[in-house]
Design a protein around this motif. Structure first.
Motif, PDB file in Angstrom:
ATOM      1  N   CYS A 102      13.852  51.729   5.608  1.00 14.68           N
ATOM      2  CA  CYS A 102      12.830  50.741   5.248  1.00 14.68           C
ATOM      3  C   CYS A 102      13.313  49.303   5.404  1.00 14.68           C
ATOM      4  N   CYS A 133      10.297  51.925  -0.680  1.00 13.83           N
ATOM      5  CA  CYS A 133      11.650  52.377  -0.362  1.00 13.83           C
ATOM      6  C   CYS A 133      11.873  53.711  -1.055  1.00 13.83           C
ATOM      7  N   CYS A 135      14.473  55.342  -1.236  1.00 15.05           N
ATOM      8  CA  CYS A 135      15.802  55.394  -1.865  1.00 15.05           C
ATOM      9  C   CYS A 135      15.876  54.552  -3.139  1.00 15.05           C
TER      10      CYS A 135
END
Ligand code: FES
Length: 153
Positions: A102, A133, A135
């Protein structure tokens, strides 16, 4: 059709009039720093700048952008020398990326924010950075934007 991409004229040939800019960037010009995420203009992985403003390239027909100034992550440092370099340095200092998918879009959104708001508050960052995102790098993105703002002023 001719597009202005990273301050260079580029002759491109969309397969159809509705072909999104993202496909032109990646498939015809080899500018693969801009990513395909959701394909629906939501996640922001495909964010580029058009005349300095962030734009989701996966849902914007390239044909609509003739005559506009398009900047991708590959051209960010040259297009925004002050904020682009500061953001890239801050991203490294704060070790922002996890998988990294991203992050091109995040940087483009962050650069557009700093161009209009040199010292953004948390609320302004939250409002401007609508990129997703998977993550969960949001706290580091925010810290890096604030660090870059401090470096550039
Ligand atoms: Fe992996 Fe954002 S760093 S999706």
């Amino acid at each position: 059709m001719q597009l202005n991409i990273n301050d260079r004229p580029q002759k491109v040939a969309p397969a159809d009039p509705e072909m999104p800019l993202l496909w032109i960037l990646r498939e015809q010009l080899g500018l693969t720093g801009t990513k395909y995420g959701c394909g629906a203009g939501i996640c922001g992985a495909c964010t580029v700048h058009v005349d300095g403003a962030p734009l989701r390239s996966c849902v914007t027909p390239a044909a609509a952008l003739a005559g506009r100034r398009i900047t991708t992550i590959e051209g960010l440092a040259a297009a925004a020398p002050k904020h682009g370099a500061a953001l890239q340095q801050a991203w490294i200092e704060h070790q922002v990326p996890q998988c990294g998918y991203c992050q091109s879009g995040m940087l483009m959104a962050a650069a557009a924010l700093l161009a209009s708001t040199s010292r953004p508050t948390d609320e302004q960052i939250d409002a401007a950075i609508t990129n997703l995102c998977r993550c969960g790098t949001y706290p580091r993105v925010k810290a890096a934007i604030k660090r870059a703002a401090g470096m550039a002023t």
